[in-house]
Design a protein around this motif. Structure first.
Motif, PDB file in Angstrom:
ATOM      1  N   PRO A 415       0.820  -1.233   0.000  1.00 37.42           N
ATOM      2  CA  PRO A 415       0.000   0.000   0.000  1.00 37.42           C
ATOM      3  C   PRO A 415       0.840   1.263   0.000  1.00 37.42           C
ATOM      4  O   PRO A 415       0.365   2.321  -0.431  1.00 37.42           O
ATOM      5  N   ALA A 416       2.085   1.188   0.459  1.00 37.29           N
ATOM      6  CA  ALA A 416       2.936   2.378   0.489  1.00 37.29           C
ATOM      7  C   ALA A 416       3.289   2.865  -0.907  1.00 37.29           C
ATOM      8  O   ALA A 416       3.620   4.037  -1.093  1.00 37.29           O
ATOM      9  N   ALA A 417       3.239   1.971  -1.912  1.00 40.28           N
ATOM     10  CA  ALA A 417       3.650   2.356  -3.265  1.00 40.28           C
ATOM     11  C   ALA A 417       2.835   3.522  -3.791  1.00 40.28           C
ATOM     12  O   ALA A 417       3.341   4.395  -4.501  1.00 40.28           O
ATOM     13  N   VAL A 418       1.550   3.555  -3.457  1.00 42.30           N
ATOM     14  CA  VAL A 418       0.668   4.610  -3.967  1.00 42.30           C
ATOM     15  C   VAL A 418       1.104   5.989  -3.479  1.00 42.30           C
ATOM     16  O   VAL A 418       0.896   7.003  -4.158  1.00 42.30           O
ATOM     17  N   TYR A 419       1.763   6.052  -2.315  1.00 43.77           N
ATOM     18  CA  TYR A 419       2.140   7.322  -1.702  1.00 43.77           C
ATOM     19  C   TYR A 419       3.631   7.621  -1.849  1.00 43.77           C
ATOM     20  O   TYR A 419       4.067   8.729  -1.498  1.00 43.77           O
ATOM     21  N   ALA A 420       4.406   6.678  -2.385  1.00 45.67           N
ATOM     22  CA  ALA A 420       5.849   6.880  -2.478  1.00 45.67           C
ATOM     23  C   ALA A 420       6.372   6.815  -3.905  1.00 45.67           C
ATOM     24  O   ALA A 420       7.408   7.388  -4.215  1.00 45.67           O
ATOM     25  N   ASN A 421       5.645   6.135  -4.790  1.00 47.84           N
ATOM     26  CA  ASN A 421       6.132   5.852  -6.139  1.00 47.84           C
ATOM     27  C   ASN A 421       5.191   6.498  -7.161  1.00 47.84           C
ATOM     28  O   ASN A 421       4.063   6.042  -7.347  1.00 47.84           O
ATOM     29  N   PRO A 422       5.623   7.559  -7.834  1.00 48.62           N
ATOM     30  CA  PRO A 422       4.719   8.226  -8.788  1.00 48.62           C
ATOM     31  C   PRO A 422       4.370   7.363 -10.004  1.00 48.62           C
ATOM     32  O   PRO A 422       3.420   7.661 -10.725  1.00 48.62           O
ATOM     33  N   HIS A 423       5.125   6.294 -10.232  1.00 43.66           N
ATOM     34  CA  HIS A 423       4.875   5.401 -11.372  1.00 43.66           C
ATOM     35  C   HIS A 423       4.023   4.193 -10.976  1.00 43.66           C
ATOM     36  O   HIS A 423       3.966   3.220 -11.714  1.00 43.66           O
ATOM     37  N   TRP A 424       3.354   4.268  -9.833  1.00 41.25           N
ATOM     38  CA  TRP A 424       2.699   3.064  -9.319  1.00 41.25           C
ATOM     39  C   TRP A 424       1.638   2.534 -10.275  1.00 41.25           C
ATOM     40  O   TRP A 424       1.464   1.311 -10.390  1.00 41.25           O
ATOM     41  N   ARG A 425       0.937   3.392 -10.985  1.00 39.88           N
ATOM     42  CA  ARG A 425      -0.092   2.906 -11.915  1.00 39.88           C
ATOM     43  C   ARG A 425       0.535   2.067 -13.033  1.00 39.88           C
ATOM     44  O   ARG A 425       0.064   0.967 -13.346  1.00 39.88           O
ATOM     45  N   THR A 426       1.587   2.606 -13.642  1.00 36.65           N
ATOM     46  CA  THR A 426       2.272   1.884 -14.722  1.00 36.65           C
ATOM     47  C   THR A 426       2.913   0.612 -14.200  1.00 36.65           C
ATOM     48  O   THR A 426       2.851  -0.440 -14.848  1.00 36.65           O
ATOM     49  N   GLY A 461     -10.100  -7.655 -10.089  1.00 34.59           N
ATOM     50  CA  GLY A 461      -9.380  -6.665  -9.304  1.00 34.59           C
ATOM     51  C   GLY A 461     -10.144  -6.089  -8.139  1.00 34.59           C
ATOM     52  O   GLY A 461      -9.593  -5.275  -7.387  1.00 34.59           O
ATOM     53  N   ALA A 462     -11.391  -6.478  -7.959  1.00 30.26           N
ATOM     54  CA  ALA A 462     -12.218  -5.898  -6.891  1.00 30.26           C
ATOM     55  C   ALA A 462     -12.113  -6.741  -5.630  1.00 30.26           C
ATOM     56  O   ALA A 462     -12.490  -7.922  -5.632  1.00 30.26           O
ATOM     57  N   PRO A 463     -11.622  -6.177  -4.511  1.00 33.19           N
ATOM     58  CA  PRO A 463     -11.610  -6.934  -3.258  1.00 33.19           C
ATOM     59  C   PRO A 463     -13.026  -7.287  -2.827  1.00 33.19           C
ATOM     60  O   PRO A 463     -13.964  -6.506  -3.031  1.00 33.19           O
ATOM     61  N   PRO A 464     -13.234  -8.445  -2.230  1.00 32.47           N
ATOM     62  CA  PRO A 464     -14.584  -8.826  -1.786  1.00 32.47           C
ATOM     63  C   PRO A 464     -15.054  -7.938  -0.648  1.00 32.47           C
ATOM     64  O   PRO A 464     -14.263  -7.494   0.185  1.00 32.47           O
ATOM     65  N   LEU A 465     -16.340  -7.696  -0.629  1.00 38.61           N
ATOM     66  CA  LEU A 465     -16.918  -6.877   0.428  1.00 38.61           C
ATOM     67  C   LEU A 465     -17.002  -7.674   1.720  1.00 38.61           C
ATOM     68  O   LEU A 465     -16.958  -8.910   1.726  1.00 38.61           O
ATOM     69  N   LEU A 590      -5.823  -1.892  -1.081  1.00 38.12           N
ATOM     70  CA  LEU A 590      -5.571  -2.730  -2.248  1.00 38.12           C
ATOM     71  C   LEU A 590      -6.334  -2.290  -3.491  1.00 38.12           C
ATOM     72  O   LEU A 590      -6.003  -2.724  -4.598  1.00 38.12           O
ATOM     73  N   GLU A 591      -7.367  -1.471  -3.318  1.00 39.33           N
ATOM     74  CA  GLU A 591      -8.256  -1.166  -4.441  1.00 39.33           C
ATOM     75  C   GLU A 591      -7.506  -0.588  -5.634  1.00 39.33           C
ATOM     76  O   GLU A 591      -7.636  -1.064  -6.767  1.00 39.33           O
ATOM     77  N   ARG A 592      -6.705   0.454  -5.409  1.00 43.58           N
ATOM     78  CA  ARG A 592      -6.051   1.113  -6.542  1.00 43.58           C
ATOM     79  C   ARG A 592      -4.914   0.253  -7.127  1.00 43.58           C
ATOM     80  O   ARG A 592      -4.823   0.116  -8.355  1.00 43.58           O
ATOM     81  N   PRO A 593      -4.033  -0.337  -6.301  1.00 47.06           N
ATOM     82  CA  PRO A 593      -3.019  -1.217  -6.905  1.00 47.06           C
ATOM     83  C   PRO A 593      -3.627  -2.385  -7.669  1.00 47.06           C
ATOM     84  O   PRO A 593      -3.189  -2.702  -8.785  1.00 47.06           O
TER      85      PRO A 593
END
Length: 774
Positions: A415-426, A461-465, A590-593
């Motif tokens: 989860p830290a990647a979203v806040y530390a790595n600007p290339h996380w989407r790619t 890609g969708a986590p279960p509710l 986990l949603e965005r990664p």
């Protein structure tokens, strides 16, 4: 289930699109693989007596072979016009098929023996019977040579060893070899499989045409053991005075007292299928055109009986049917040139920017990989590149992309990647594309995902509710038992969480982890700014693609609610805190990664196939399908090894090879890692697919057993040489057990660093000497 020629044609078209293996039953390799699993068949195997009183056998064709021969041979003919071979009449129609051929030999002393034989693909069924007054051997002379022609006899049956065909330049294939004999007056050619390439039994199999012109005379193959006994009996019993051979119609199946060949197997939906995934694929094709409740129930039953290995085959065929449409243009080519010595993640980002390689518009066409300054291409190069990417780009690639909570046994999106790595989407999309390519190419990558991640990917890609399947508490316990126990303590009314000084935040940092046996010579990671300790909010602090890298220092955390740093956890709000931690860890983090990973995965495994896969595969199945087996079973490895090039299973080099391998398996963890290096040297992959070594992947994703071949062409100082696309190692001479271990270790150390096309390392090189000193 379906009636009429139109429906049959639709089924046939679906099969042809669905899997290359449906058309493979006339190739030598595919037929050998069919034979290796014959022990699993429900039908027994033919056992007519051999020349010395023993029994011999020919393999019973699988129901796939029956189906194709029925479609091609008995669609009309003895059956009424328009009476097509369909699921509904398969069993009765299959009873008319030949199971094998029979070779009857009368010796000079009057004794008669019958052997099982497999008719060649070009034989005219039920019209290939022939008799000859003599059986002529080739005497070791190469086919087509002047001396060989001089000793041929017109009107005779000719017995040819398979090894002799391989040695004869004039006979590049079966049909040409038989044609040469026919040109010299032979009325039939019988090939004895005397090579151990196919295992100690040297079984008979169906000879194909392979693009050559069909010869004018029939061909049959007998097993190597039957060939040995036939030659010996001819010497001891005054030669051969009569030979008769023919395809045998299975018309004795119902006779209660008949010593018949193996009966036709039942259609898989009503019997015990030899290949459940093939049965499922064909039944699914019929169900799609004419669904019934009965057929849906059959499909559910077949699904429950599939092993993980069969599910892997099912998924490959399902993807083939989706991507390979009839009459499509030539598949697109995606090309990768990888700098093995450089960091891998920047190379993947460059592909994304250019729309090439892993980010090409079509990754399910031809996919070719080359390593910079290395000449080799092929399936093994692709497999090794995928492993290199998995290990060096994602597990420890400097992008904080993955983390582990069980010592490296499984991995999660960090989860830290979203806040530390600007290339996380790619970067996460690249991970998804790599996983999708692995599924499409049937490659196992050394990147074991946690089953919960697999469950999310199967859900696109969708986590279960919460409440969807397992409870949050159960999922947390499987994800991180220590955290689950701590949260259970906090939630327990008997405890006072105020003593822990908690607030509504959760730790954000999980360090990257090196896999066991990771590369000591991996390139250094790119330099990043100094990490800082920060508290981030899920809704507003994710880095955009134009932001600078912002590494997080230990102690960084994420707010579980607005202003969470200022809200203490008390007995009154402890349940809300536990719920918030579970929601963050299982869903929000986990949603965005996972959305990015799923986007990449869909490049090869579209949503419609994922939906089907979710019905077929458990989350654990899906993860094992991607990463294969963690541990290597040497007993299974040895059991599913074939020997080629004249190398026998009892050869001294073979005994020394397995002695070394078994010694490594019995040693400490560092020694066991040599087994993975040896497997990578031989195949390009460090892991074995689900199902074990029987399902090892070779050329173009096809099954290919691990093979040891004779290194008779190698100099005494040579190291073992690998043909990794076909999972083969050429063994040189080993002077001793110590020499065998030294050469194998050096081959592993050198051979997993680069591909050297057409090069042979010797143990006298400076590089090898340096490795010995190390």
């Amino acid at each position: 289930f379906a009636q009429g020629a139109a429906r049959a044609a639709e089924i046939e078209e679906t099969i042809a699109v669905g899997s290359p293996s449906w058309q493979a039953d006339e190739t030598e390799e595919a037929t050998v693989e069919e034979e290796e699993d014959d022990d699993d068949d429900d039908a027994s195997t033919a056992t007519p007596p051999g020349p010395d009183g023993e029994t011999s056998s020919a393999p019973t064709p699988s129901w796939v072979e029956y189906f194709h021969e029925l479609r091609g041979t008995l669609g009309v003919g003895a059956r009424g016009d328009g009476d097509m071979v369909l699921l509904s009449n398969f069993d009765s129609a299959a009873a008319e098929l030949p199971v094998s051929g029979e070779l009857t030999v009368k010796f000079g002393d009057g004794e008669v023996s019958t052997l099982a034989a497999v008719p060649a693909a070009w034989n005219e069924r039920f019209a290939d019977g022939v008799s000859a007054p003599s059986l002529k051997e080739c005497g070791g002379l190469q086919l087509g040579t002047k001396d060989w022609k001089a000793q041929m006899v017109s009107g005779a049956a000719v017995l040819v060893e398979r090894s002799l065909i391989r040695k004869s330049p004039a006979a590049p294939d079966w049909a040409t070899a038989v044609g040469l004999a026919a040109a010299e007056g032979a009325v039939v050619v019988i090939v004895a499989n005397d090579l151990y390439d196919d295992g100690p039994q040297r079984p008979a199999f169906r000879m194909g045409v392979f693009g050559a012109s069909p010869p004018s005379v029939a061909g049959f193959m007998i097993s190597g053991g039957d060939g040995d006994r036939l030659r010996q009996a001819a010497r001891e019993r005054g030669g051969v005075s009569r030979v008769s051979v023919a395809t045998v119609r299975n018309d004795r199946k119902a006779a209660p007292d008949a010593v018949s060949l193996a009966g036709a197997p039942l259609w898989p939906l009503r019997g015990v299928p030899r290949d459940v995934s093939q049965a499922w694929a064909l039944a699914e094709a019929v169900a799609a055109a004419a669904p019934t409740d009965e057929l849906r129930e059959e499909l559910r039953a077949l699904t429950a009986r599939m092993t993980p290995a069969e599910k892997r085959v099912w998924l490959a065929r399902r993807l083939q049917r989706h991507h390979r449409k009839p009459h499509q243009d030539e598949p697109a080519l995606a090309f990768v040139e990888c700098d093995r010595a450089g960091p891998q993640l920047p190379q993947l980002r460059e592909m994304a920017a250019e729309g090439t390689g892993l980010f090409a518009p079509d990754v399910v066409g031809d996919f070719e990989v080359r390593f910079k300054n290395e000449s080799a291409v092929g399936s093994a190069v692709l497999r090794e590149w995928m492993d290199v990417c998995a290990r060096r780009a994602f597990v420890r690639g400097g992008g904080t992309l993955l983390c582990t909570r069980d010592g490296g046994r499984t991995f999660w999106p960090n989860p830290a990647a979203v806040y530390a790595n600007p290339h996380w989407r790619t970067d996460f999309e690249a991970l998804g594309r790599l996983l999708g390519l692995a599924v499409w190419q049937q490659v196992t990558v050394d990147l074991p995902l946690h089953p919960y991640v697999g469950e999310c990917l199967l859900r696109n890609g969708a986590p279960p509710l919460s409440g969807d399947g397992a409870s949050d508490a159960e999922r947390l316990a499987a994800m991180d038992p220590d955290v689950a126990r701590s949260l259970a303590w906090v939630k327990d009314p008997a405890n006072d969480p105020a003593d822990l000084c908690l607030d509504f935040t959760d730790a954000l940092i999980d360090a990257e982890h090196a896999l066991e046996g990771d590369d000591d010579d991996a390139p250094p990671l790119p330099e990043l700014p100094a990490p800082t300790r920060r508290t981030v909010a899920p809704g507003r602090d994710a880095l955009g693609p134009d932001a600078a890298a912002a590494p997080l220092a230990p102690g960084s955390c994420v707010e579980l609610r607005d202003g969470g740093e200022d809200v203490d956890v008390t007995a009154e709000n402890s349940a809300a805190y536990v719920e918030a931690v579970a929601a963050w860890r299982l869903r929000t983090s986990l949603e965005r990664p996972l959305a990015a990973v799923a986007r990449g995965l869909r490049a090869a495994v579209p949503a419609v196939v994922l939906e089907d896969a979710r019905k077929m595969l458990s989350a654990a199945d899906f993860c094992r399908l991607l990463s294969g087996l963690r541990d290597l079973d040497v007993t299974d490895w040895r059991k599913h090894t074939r020997y080629a090039g004249g190398l026998r299973p009892d050869a001294r080099e073979v005994d020394l090879f397995w002695d070394v391998v078994e010694g490594w398996a019995a040693g400490p963890p560092a020694s066991k890692q040599r087994l993975h290096g040896l497997l990578q040297f031989a195949t390009g992959s460090r892991r074995v697919p689900v199902g074990g070594f029987a399902h090892l992947v070779g050329l173009n994703g096809g099954r290919h057993l691990f093979t040891l071949a004779s290194g008779h062409h190698m100099t005494p100082g040579s190291l073992p040489t690998a043909h990794a696309c076909v999972c083969t190692i050429d063994l040189p001479v080993f002077e001793s057990r110590a020499a065998a271990e030294r050469k194998l270790l050096e081959a592993v150390l050198v051979g997993t660093k680069r591909f050297d096309e057409h090069e042979t390392h010797t143990s006298d090189s400076e590089e090898d000497e340096a490795l010995r000193r190390a």
